[in-house]
Write a protein that holds these residues in place. Sequence first.
Motif, PDB file in Angstrom:
ATOM      1  N   ASN A 255       0.841  -1.190   0.000  1.00 29.90           N
ATOM      2  CA  ASN A 255       0.000   0.000   0.000  1.00 29.90           C
ATOM      3  C   ASN A 255       0.883   1.248   0.000  1.00 29.90           C
ATOM      4  OD1 ASN A 255       0.941   0.304   2.642  1.00 29.90           O
ATOM      5  ND2 ASN A 255      -0.943  -0.478   3.574  1.00 29.90           N
ATOM      6  N   ASP A 256       0.279   2.404   0.208  1.00 31.99           N
ATOM      7  CA  ASP A 256       1.035   3.652   0.167  1.00 31.99           C
ATOM      8  C   ASP A 256       2.059   3.752   1.297  1.00 31.99           C
ATOM      9  OD1 ASP A 256      -0.331   4.454  -2.069  1.00 31.99           O
ATOM     10  OD2 ASP A 256      -1.760   5.718  -0.991  1.00 31.99           O
ATOM     11  N   THR A 261       0.408  -7.370   2.207  1.00 32.77           N
ATOM     12  CA  THR A 261      -0.894  -7.900   2.631  1.00 32.77           C
ATOM     13  C   THR A 261      -0.801  -8.642   3.960  1.00 32.77           C
ATOM     14  OG1 THR A 261      -0.500  -9.883   1.285  1.00 32.77           O
ATOM     15  CG2 THR A 261      -1.750  -8.084   0.260  1.00 32.77           C
TER      16      THR A 261
END
Length: 301
Positions: A255-256, A261
């Motif tokens: 993600n950013d 995950t």
Amino acid sequence: MEPVQAFDVIIIGGSNAGLSAAMALGRSLRQVLIIDSGEPCNRQTPHSHNFLTHDGSAPAEIAAIGLQQVLAYPTVQLLQGLVTTAAKHDNGFIVTTAAGGQYTAGKLLLATGMKDIMPDIPGFAACWGISVLHCPYCHGYEVRNQPTGILANGDMAFEFCKLIRHWTPQLTLFTNGPSTLGAEQTAQLTAWDIRITASPVTGIVHEKGYLQHLVQENGSTPALTALYARPALQQREVVLQLGCGLNEHGFITVNDFQETTIPGVYAAGDNTTMFRAVSIAVAAGTKAGAIINKVLIDAAD
């Protein structure tokens, strides 16, 4: 077996992304262990480019300076070794090396890079990163206007040719077997004066990694200064073992905030992006290190 040692963060991989993250974490007073097997993907490459203040430096030289600077921070340690397993453990993770050492940490950063799967062409591996190239932004200037080849087929070949022709008009596409280009693509390459040859490449003749000419199944021996290619890429076993999600291109999904995950597992560098460059790996490592420190601060409140 060595006793288990505990750290705030374990970084698997000690090249550009891993060292950059370790610096950010060391400057944040975190107890950090870098575990590195000593096999960066750019170990054969004589010069690195597009990295301000280090343009033209050897990758090994950049890494050596980085390591010296990182280890000046007393809370950062380096372990030369190969990680064989990494798994959830209590509120964090436990990492085991091939030598049997075990280490725990609240957070993991995967800076493992990618493994290049070389095609079965004699000479290819010896030239990789020297005259068999993956990126014109890294190496194109040095071989500009020189006789150059592209080893690819289909849509990727067309896009690769479109890109590389900016650096040289002396371009040949080697499809290494029957062409899978569309009719319009073939016509466009012909209009650009890019020669297409389908005879399989059976060898690369070189001098210490510097390409002299190819050998093709039909007996042709085209002389080249450089050959662009994109071998298949493979994630390191520890990434697959942890179960990190991968995107459609096989890179770790982050993600950013560089988190994978798997909660508590972060990733930075070549294993997350097709943009394989020292500067990009360094930036991602700095970002990951700063974010991990902030997460640890928030968790302590």
